[in-house]
Design a protein around this motif. Sequence first.
Motif, short mmCIF file in Angstrom:
data_model
loop_
_atom_site.label_atom_id
_atom_site.label_comp_id
_atom_site.label_asym_id
_atom_site.label_seq_id
_atom_site.Cartn_x
_atom_site.Cartn_y
_atom_site.Cartn_z
N ARG A 32 20.07 84.69 -26.82
CA ARG A 32 20.21 85.34 -28.12
C ARG A 32 20.88 86.69 -27.96
O ARG A 32 20.58 87.45 -27.05
N TRP A 33 21.78 86.99 -28.90
CA TRP A 33 22.38 88.32 -28.98
C TRP A 33 22.38 88.77 -30.43
O TRP A 33 22.80 88.02 -31.32
N SER A 34 21.89 89.97 -30.66
CA SER A 34 21.94 90.61 -31.97
C SER A 34 22.40 92.04 -31.75
O SER A 34 21.97 92.70 -30.81
N PRO A 35 23.27 92.55 -32.63
CA PRO A 35 23.72 93.93 -32.46
C PRO A 35 22.60 94.90 -32.78
O PRO A 35 21.69 94.59 -33.55
N VAL A 36 22.68 96.06 -32.19
CA VAL A 36 21.75 97.12 -32.56
C VAL A 36 22.25 97.67 -33.89
O VAL A 36 23.38 98.15 -33.99
N CYS A 37 21.47 97.49 -34.93
CA CYS A 37 21.89 97.96 -36.25
C CYS A 37 20.67 98.34 -37.06
O CYS A 37 19.60 97.76 -36.92
N ALA A 38 20.85 99.33 -37.90
CA ALA A 38 19.77 99.77 -38.78
C ALA A 38 19.71 98.84 -39.98
O ALA A 38 20.71 98.61 -40.65
N LEU A 39 18.54 98.29 -40.23
CA LEU A 39 18.34 97.44 -41.40
C LEU A 39 17.55 98.22 -42.45
O LEU A 39 16.68 99.03 -42.10
N PRO A 40 17.83 98.00 -43.72
CA PRO A 40 17.07 98.69 -44.76
C PRO A 40 15.58 98.40 -44.63
O PRO A 40 15.18 97.31 -44.21
N GLU A 41 14.76 99.37 -44.96
CA GLU A 41 13.32 99.19 -44.85
C GLU A 41 12.75 98.40 -46.01
O GLU A 41 11.71 97.77 -45.89
N LYS A 42 13.43 98.42 -47.14
CA LYS A 42 12.95 97.72 -48.32
C LYS A 42 13.72 96.41 -48.46
O LYS A 42 14.93 96.37 -48.28
N GLY A 43 13.02 95.34 -48.76
CA GLY A 43 13.67 94.04 -48.90
C GLY A 43 13.50 93.19 -47.66
O GLY A 43 12.75 93.53 -46.74
N PHE A 44 14.20 92.07 -47.64
CA PHE A 44 14.09 91.10 -46.55
C PHE A 44 15.43 91.02 -45.84
O PHE A 44 16.41 90.52 -46.38
#
Length: 152
Positions: A32-44
């Motif tokens: 598995r590879w996923s980029p390091v990225c900031a995801l919003p805290e609200k929502g899915f």
Amino acid sequence: DKNTDVGAINSAAQLERIRSVVDAGEAEGAQRWSPVCALPEKGFWFAPTVFTGVSQAHRVAREEIFGPVLSVLTFRTPQEAVDKANNTPYGLSAGVWTEKGSRMLWTAERLRAGVVWSNTFNRFDPASPFGGYKESGYGREGGRHGLEAYVG
């Protein structure tokens, strides 16, 4: 919004399903590879994820995930690629990437998918019908083919 590259997941239940399939992919030995990225805290939200070292036995290759998850399977011949693509209970869409027009037409003719894109993905013409094969849908929407069910 057509300018969105990766949007939110539509529900907590769907986000949990995506996580479950991704966890199974890792447990079954895919990388598995996923980029390091900031995801919003609200929502899915779920970070875009790519799996390599995937076989057709892996759950991430067998199921429709409906999330930003891509499984990479290798092939040696165009026929092997078609056989692998069609070896699923689903058939919503497919994409063929090639420089050869004859190879694209050959491949598209053999894929059992509701829509087959060539050197692009997720582009629709409202005049063209849309629908899936097998467990991905029955019938067609849009275009003349989609209207035929309503006229006698």
